[in-house]
Design a protein around this motif. Structure first.
Motif, mmCIF file in Angstrom:
data_model
loop_
_atom_site.group_PDB
_atom_site.id
_atom_site.type_symbol
_atom_site.label_atom_id
_atom_site.label_comp_id
_atom_site.label_asym_id
_atom_site.label_seq_id
_atom_site.Cartn_x
_atom_site.Cartn_y
_atom_site.Cartn_z
ATOM 1 N N PRO A 1 0.841 -1.208 0.000
ATOM 2 C CA PRO A 1 0.000 0.000 0.000
ATOM 3 C C PRO A 1 0.876 1.259 0.000
ATOM 4 O O PRO A 1 1.986 1.275 0.519
ATOM 5 C CB PRO A 1 -0.805 -0.104 1.294
ATOM 6 N N ALA A 2 0.351 2.317 -0.547
ATOM 7 C CA ALA A 2 1.101 3.572 -0.662
ATOM 8 C C ALA A 2 1.555 4.071 0.698
ATOM 9 O O ALA A 2 2.663 4.608 0.836
ATOM 10 C CB ALA A 2 0.246 4.625 -1.367
ATOM 11 N N ALA A 3 0.748 3.907 1.728
ATOM 12 C CA ALA A 3 1.103 4.404 3.060
ATOM 13 C C ALA A 3 2.292 3.653 3.641
ATOM 14 O O ALA A 3 2.991 4.185 4.513
ATOM 15 C CB ALA A 3 -0.098 4.280 3.997
ATOM 16 N N LEU A 4 2.558 2.475 3.192
ATOM 17 C CA LEU A 4 3.656 1.685 3.739
ATOM 18 C C LEU A 4 4.903 1.673 2.855
ATOM 19 O O LEU A 4 5.913 1.086 3.215
ATOM 20 C CB LEU A 4 3.201 0.238 3.962
ATOM 21 N N ARG A 5 4.825 2.316 1.702
ATOM 22 C CA ARG A 5 5.975 2.326 0.806
ATOM 23 C C ARG A 5 7.077 3.202 1.387
ATOM 24 O O ARG A 5 6.810 4.215 2.022
ATOM 25 C CB ARG A 5 5.572 2.851 -0.563
ATOM 26 N N PRO A 6 8.326 2.825 1.150
ATOM 27 C CA PRO A 6 9.416 3.674 1.661
ATOM 28 C C PRO A 6 9.455 5.002 0.902
ATOM 29 O O PRO A 6 8.983 5.110 -0.216
ATOM 30 C CB PRO A 6 10.670 2.843 1.389
ATOM 31 N N TRP A 7 10.035 6.023 1.537
ATOM 32 C CA TRP A 7 10.132 7.333 0.894
ATOM 33 C C TRP A 7 11.061 7.245 -0.290
ATOM 34 O O TRP A 7 12.039 6.503 -0.286
ATOM 35 C CB TRP A 7 10.703 8.372 1.867
ATOM 36 N N ALA A 8 10.774 8.040 -1.231
ATOM 37 C CA ALA A 8 11.648 8.076 -2.400
ATOM 38 C C ALA A 8 12.935 8.786 -2.010
ATOM 39 O O ALA A 8 12.957 9.643 -1.129
ATOM 40 C CB ALA A 8 10.953 8.803 -3.543
ATOM 41 N N ARG A 9 14.018 8.519 -2.625
ATOM 42 C CA ARG A 9 15.322 9.111 -2.291
ATOM 43 C C ARG A 9 15.306 10.631 -2.428
ATOM 44 O O ARG A 9 15.969 11.318 -1.688
ATOM 45 C CB ARG A 9 16.401 8.533 -3.191
ATOM 46 N N GLU A 10 14.602 11.139 -3.404
ATOM 47 C CA GLU A 10 14.598 12.582 -3.624
ATOM 48 C C GLU A 10 13.929 13.341 -2.490
ATOM 49 O O GLU A 10 14.297 14.463 -2.183
ATOM 50 C CB GLU A 10 13.867 12.940 -4.928
ATOM 51 N N SER A 11 12.960 12.746 -1.834
ATOM 52 C CA SER A 11 12.219 13.459 -0.799
ATOM 53 C C SER A 11 12.914 13.416 0.552
ATOM 54 O O SER A 11 12.540 14.124 1.458
ATOM 55 C CB SER A 11 10.806 12.895 -0.686
ATOM 56 N N VAL A 12 13.948 12.642 0.702
ATOM 57 C CA VAL A 12 14.639 12.545 1.978
ATOM 58 C C VAL A 12 15.709 13.629 2.023
ATOM 59 O O VAL A 12 16.481 13.808 1.082
ATOM 60 C CB VAL A 12 15.293 11.143 2.137
ATOM 61 N N ALA A 13 15.739 14.350 3.097
ATOM 62 C CA ALA A 13 16.732 15.425 3.237
ATOM 63 C C ALA A 13 18.107 14.816 3.411
ATOM 64 O O ALA A 13 18.262 13.805 4.089
ATOM 65 C CB ALA A 13 16.387 16.289 4.443
ATOM 66 N N PRO A 14 19.118 15.430 2.793
ATOM 67 C CA PRO A 14 20.457 14.884 2.938
ATOM 68 C C PRO A 14 20.939 15.016 4.378
ATOM 69 O O PRO A 14 20.591 15.954 5.082
ATOM 70 C CB PRO A 14 21.300 15.698 1.971
ATOM 71 N N ALA A 15 21.759 14.080 4.775
ATOM 72 C CA ALA A 15 22.298 14.099 6.145
ATOM 73 C C ALA A 15 23.316 15.230 6.247
ATOM 74 O O ALA A 15 23.994 15.579 5.286
ATOM 75 C CB ALA A 15 22.961 12.774 6.428
ATOM 76 N N PRO A 16 23.379 15.890 7.426
ATOM 77 C CA PRO A 16 24.348 16.976 7.599
ATOM 78 C C PRO A 16 25.778 16.441 7.484
ATOM 79 O O PRO A 16 26.031 15.286 7.840
ATOM 80 C CB PRO A 16 24.073 17.495 8.999
ATOM 81 N N PRO A 17 26.691 17.241 6.991
ATOM 82 C CA PRO A 17 28.072 16.774 6.881
ATOM 83 C C PRO A 17 28.684 16.506 8.239
ATOM 84 O O PRO A 17 28.383 17.205 9.202
ATOM 85 C CB PRO A 17 28.781 17.900 6.133
ATOM 86 N N ARG A 18 29.567 15.582 8.291
ATOM 87 C CA ARG A 18 30.223 15.233 9.556
ATOM 88 C C ARG A 18 31.432 16.133 9.768
ATOM 89 O O ARG A 18 32.131 16.484 8.846
ATOM 90 C CB ARG A 18 30.712 13.793 9.503
ATOM 91 N N ASP A 19 31.644 16.415 11.009
ATOM 92 C CA ASP A 19 32.816 17.204 11.365
ATOM 93 C C ASP A 19 33.963 16.257 11.625
ATOM 94 O O ASP A 19 33.940 15.472 12.557
ATOM 95 C CB ASP A 19 32.514 18.045 12.606
#
Length: 179
Positions: free
Chosen positions: A158-176
């Protein structure tokens, strides 16, 4: 002639039980059996025949290769027929003739079973190791199912259980890494 080996083995097993039953009667009540077969003065012979019948029957029931023991039954039938024929010649009765007829009928069955069980085993089974069960060679079959495959509606996520698309996920902050 019996059509198959399993049927012949089942027949040998049945005759094994019959041998034990008849042998027990001859061993436990030799006078009555001797009288019933028209040989009232042969109780000792009846006992020995009973012992032979029980031994042959037990061997038939416990043997992996009952063919040999079926030949022993055939030999026993020949001995029984000889004993009954001798009694028939010395003033046999109707009971004696009936017993000889019964031994003859059993001898025919014993002979048929012995011949069938003594035949060599059938040829080796067909070897299917080189067969895969697929209509084409494996390298020709690869990917064929994906060409026209459509996931059935009841198997779709079902659409509600599908994983998020890669484009809609915010990139992780860069590591220090200076630390």
């Amino acid at each position: 002639m019996f059509p198959s080996r399993p049927q012949a083995r089942a027949g040998a097993r049945a005759l094994g039980w019959l041998s034990i039953a008849v042998g027990a009667a001859q061993l436990l009540a030799p006078r009555q059996v001797a009288r019933a077969t028209g040989m009232p003065h042969h109780t000792l012979a009846m006992r020995w025949v009973g012992v032979r019948e029980i031994a042959t029957g037990a061997a038939l029931l416990n043997s992996e290769r009952p063919g040999t023991w079926m030949w022993a039954r055939v030999a026993g039938d020949v001995l029984d027929a000889a004993l009954l024929t001798r009694a028939l010649r010395t003033g046999g009765s109707t009971a004696n003739r009936a017993a000889l007829l019964a031994v003859g009928a059993l001898a025919v069955a014993d002979l048929a079973l012995a011949r069938r069980l003594s035949q060599p085993s059938p040829t080796a089974p067909v070897d299917y190791r080189d067969r895969s069960g697929f209509p084409l060679a494996p390298h020709e079959m690869r990917g064929i199912a994906r060409r026209d495959f459509v996931t059935p509606a009841d198997m779709r996520v079902p659409a509600a259980l599908r994983p998020w698309a890669r484009e809609s996920v915010a990139p992780a902050p860069p590591r220090d890494t200076t630390g």
